[in-house]
Design an enzyme around this catalytic site. Structure first.
Site, PDB file in Angstrom:
ATOM      1  N   LEU A 165       0.826  -1.212   0.000  1.00 39.50           N
ATOM      2  CA  LEU A 165       0.000   0.000   0.000  1.00 39.50           C
ATOM      3  C   LEU A 165       0.862   1.265   0.000  1.00 39.50           C
ATOM      4  CD1 LEU A 165      -2.609  -1.083   2.690  1.00 39.50           C
ATOM      5  CD2 LEU A 165      -2.957  -0.985   0.226  1.00 39.50           C
ATOM      6  N   LYS A 183      15.088  -6.355   4.883  1.00 37.52           N
ATOM      7  CA  LYS A 183      15.195  -5.422   6.016  1.00 37.52           C
ATOM      8  C   LYS A 183      16.477  -5.569   6.842  1.00 37.52           C
ATOM      9  CE  LYS A 183      10.428  -4.244   7.086  1.00 37.52           C
ATOM     10  NZ  LYS A 183       9.443  -4.116   8.133  1.00 37.52           N
ATOM     11  N   ASP A 197       8.931   1.360  12.017  1.00 38.12           N
ATOM     12  CA  ASP A 197       7.843   0.435  12.359  1.00 38.12           C
ATOM     13  C   ASP A 197       7.408   0.603  13.818  1.00 38.12           C
ATOM     14  OD1 ASP A 197       7.563  -0.773   9.875  1.00 38.12           O
ATOM     15  OD2 ASP A 197       9.099  -2.283  10.291  1.00 38.12           O
ATOM     16  N   GLY A 202       2.762 -13.696  20.855  1.00 35.55           N
ATOM     17  CA  GLY A 202       3.655 -13.968  19.744  1.00 35.55           C
ATOM     18  C   GLY A 202       5.110 -13.767  20.132  1.00 35.55           C
ATOM     19  N   THR A 244       4.762 -21.471  21.008  1.00 35.95           N
ATOM     20  CA  THR A 244       6.010 -22.193  21.280  1.00 35.95           C
ATOM     21  C   THR A 244       6.764 -21.466  22.391  1.00 35.95           C
ATOM     22  OG1 THR A 244       6.048 -22.680  18.909  1.00 35.95           O
ATOM     23  CG2 THR A 244       8.026 -23.254  20.155  1.00 35.95           C
TER      24      THR A 244
HETATM   25  P1  ATR Z   1       6.304 -12.612  11.719  1.00 40.66           P
HETATM   26  O1  ATR Z   1       7.612 -12.219  11.121  1.00 40.66           O
HETATM   27  O2  ATR Z   1       5.100 -12.092  11.001  1.00 40.66           O
HETATM   28  O3  ATR Z   1       6.260 -12.345  13.194  1.00 40.66           O
HETATM   29  P2  ATR Z   1       6.810 -15.386  12.337  1.00 40.66           P
HETATM   30  O4  ATR Z   1       8.197 -15.024  12.779  1.00 40.66           O
HETATM   31  O5  ATR Z   1       6.603 -16.618  11.531  1.00 40.66           O
HETATM   32  O6  ATR Z   1       6.186 -14.197  11.495  1.00 40.66           O
HETATM   33  O7  ATR Z   1       5.881 -15.444  13.660  1.00 40.66           O
HETATM   34  C1  ATR Z   1       4.540 -15.800  13.614  1.00 40.66           C
HETATM   35  C2  ATR Z   1       3.982 -15.780  15.043  1.00 40.66           C
HETATM   36  O8  ATR Z   1       2.614 -16.207  15.024  1.00 40.66           O
HETATM   37  C3  ATR Z   1       4.702 -16.718  15.991  1.00 40.66           C
HETATM   38  O9  ATR Z   1       4.660 -16.194  17.294  1.00 40.66           O
HETATM   39  C4  ATR Z   1       3.846 -17.988  15.881  1.00 40.66           C
HETATM   40  O10 ATR Z   1       3.935 -18.863  16.962  1.00 40.66           O
HETATM   41  P3  ATR Z   1       5.114 -19.976  17.025  1.00 40.66           P
HETATM   42  O11 ATR Z   1       6.329 -19.238  17.492  1.00 40.66           O
HETATM   43  O12 ATR Z   1       4.613 -20.977  17.989  1.00 40.66           O
HETATM   44  O13 ATR Z   1       5.247 -20.519  15.622  1.00 40.66           O
HETATM   45  C5  ATR Z   1       2.476 -17.376  15.836  1.00 40.66           C
HETATM   46  N1  ATR Z   1       1.494 -18.291  15.223  1.00 40.66           N
HETATM   47  C6  ATR Z   1       1.351 -18.572  13.908  1.00 40.66           C
HETATM   48  N2  ATR Z   1       0.325 -19.437  13.722  1.00 40.66           N
HETATM   49  C7  ATR Z   1      -0.182 -19.714  14.955  1.00 40.66           C
HETATM   50  C8  ATR Z   1      -1.267 -20.504  15.439  1.00 40.66           C
HETATM   51  N3  ATR Z   1      -2.030 -21.218  14.603  1.00 40.66           N
HETATM   52  N4  ATR Z   1      -1.509 -20.526  16.766  1.00 40.66           N
HETATM   53  C9  ATR Z   1      -0.753 -19.805  17.615  1.00 40.66           C
HETATM   54  N5  ATR Z   1       0.286 -19.027  17.223  1.00 40.66           N
HETATM   55  C10 ATR Z   1       0.555 -18.975  15.923  1.00 40.66           C
END
Ligand code: ATR
Length: 280
Positions: free
Chosen positions: A20, A70, A106, A130, A157
């Site tokens: 965007l 980045k 950001d 997260g 996790t």
């Molecule tokens: P970004 O750069 O957008 O933060 P990422 O590093 O892949 O992407 O992180 C995605 C986040 O969403 C992580 O905290 C992930 O949890 P995990 O560390 O357990 O993977 C979380 N996430 C993604 N799908 C999920 C789900 N279905 N339930 C709970 N947490 C989820």
């Protein structure tokens, strides 16, 4: 009308198709800052160094930087601001007479989104959902710019939460194994930095809002504009802030980094927000 004096700005990333940023910045150039243009450049990883070289040789005044460049782009810049160093990532580059300065807007975009709603993060208890890349940027900028009382980190996790805490090394951070370890009513601000609820899985929500009181909910997701989490927050009477606000503010702050005198009225900001929303 574009002419030989037109200043060129742009975005480098891969992919850039859905961005965007061209809409936002070209709107600003049409209405407020004349004779500039903003373009999206799809740059492959192996071409990043030469793309940055082109910035100085073609006198491109500013770039925004997005995934996947980045972090690695920092190698090719002359200077980094404190915020870029703190986050270990750059989303904005300014070409200052051939010197390339890397910055990151950001986090300040997020903080501005709260300030637009008159919410101060100082002395507040925050629950961050997260522990991925977005979580790192959000956490780093809050700790760098503001003074929260406590930040709980909760992630699917657990080990990734521990790693995030270790990287940040700040005694105000508390890692939770499960939501049951938390007294929900203690939390002032909930921040979702997971991808749960993002298009197309719009029926998902990362947390049950029952038990929270007098909460502000921020969701970093902007597609959909109103996630299930935000809808549920609204239904409970909580203040909610969508990810589009962070996106809008990081862009405006990038423009201010390029032009120190750039100011935008709330009326113009509303118009740009509306245009972005229409293009999500
Ligand atoms: P970004 O750069 O957008 O933060 P990422 O590093 O892949 O992407 O992180 C995605 C986040 O969403 C992580 O905290 C992930 O949890 P995990 O560390 O357990 O993977 C979380 N996430 C993604 N799908 C999920 C789900 N279905 N339930 C709970 N947490 C989820």
């Amino acid at each position: 009308m574009l002419d030989y004096k037109t200043e060129v700005y742009g975005l480098i990333g891969n992919p850039v198709e859905k961005s965007l940023s061209p809409i936002m910045h070209n709107d600003i150039y049409e209405k407020l800052l004349k004779n500039r243009v903003y373009l999206a450049f799809n740059v492959k990883e192996e071409d990043l160094e030469s793309a940055i070289g082109g910035m100085t040789s073609l006198d491109i005044k500013g770039f925004n930087v997005t995934i996947p460049h980045k972090i690695r782009v920092m190698e090719y810049l002359d200077e980094l601001t404190d915020m870029a160093l703190k986050l270990g990532a750059v989303n904005t580059i300014k070409n200052l007479n051939g010197r390339l300065i890397g910055h990151n807007t950001d986090g300040d975009g997020l903080i501005q989104a709260f300030e637009d709603e008159d919410i101060d993060l100082d002395e507040r208890v925050i629950l961050l959902l997260g522990a991925g890349g977005a979580s790192f940027g959000i956490l780093g900028s809050i700790l760098f710019r503001k003074n929260p009382k406590k930040i709980y980190i909760l992630n699917r996790t657990y080990e990734k939460s521990l790693k995030l805490k270790d990287k940040m090394d700040d005694e105000r951070l508390v890692v939770l194994k499960s939501i049951d370890e938390l007294k929900k009513s203690e939390v002032d601000i909930l921040i979702n930095s997971t991808s749960v609820g993002m298009y197309p899985k719009v029926d998902e929500s990362p947390i049950d809002l029952d038990g929270f009181m007098d909460l502000t909910v921020f969701d970093a997701i902007y597609k959909p504009l109103e996630t299930r989490l935000l809808k549920e927050g609204k239904a409970k009477g909580f203040k909610v802030i969508g990810g589009i606000e962070m996106l809008l503010n990081q862009g405006l702050l990038a423009q201010s980094f390029w032009d120190e005198s750039f100011l935008i009225s709330s009326e113009d900001k509303n118009k740009i927000r509306k245009r972005m929303m229409e293009n999500i």
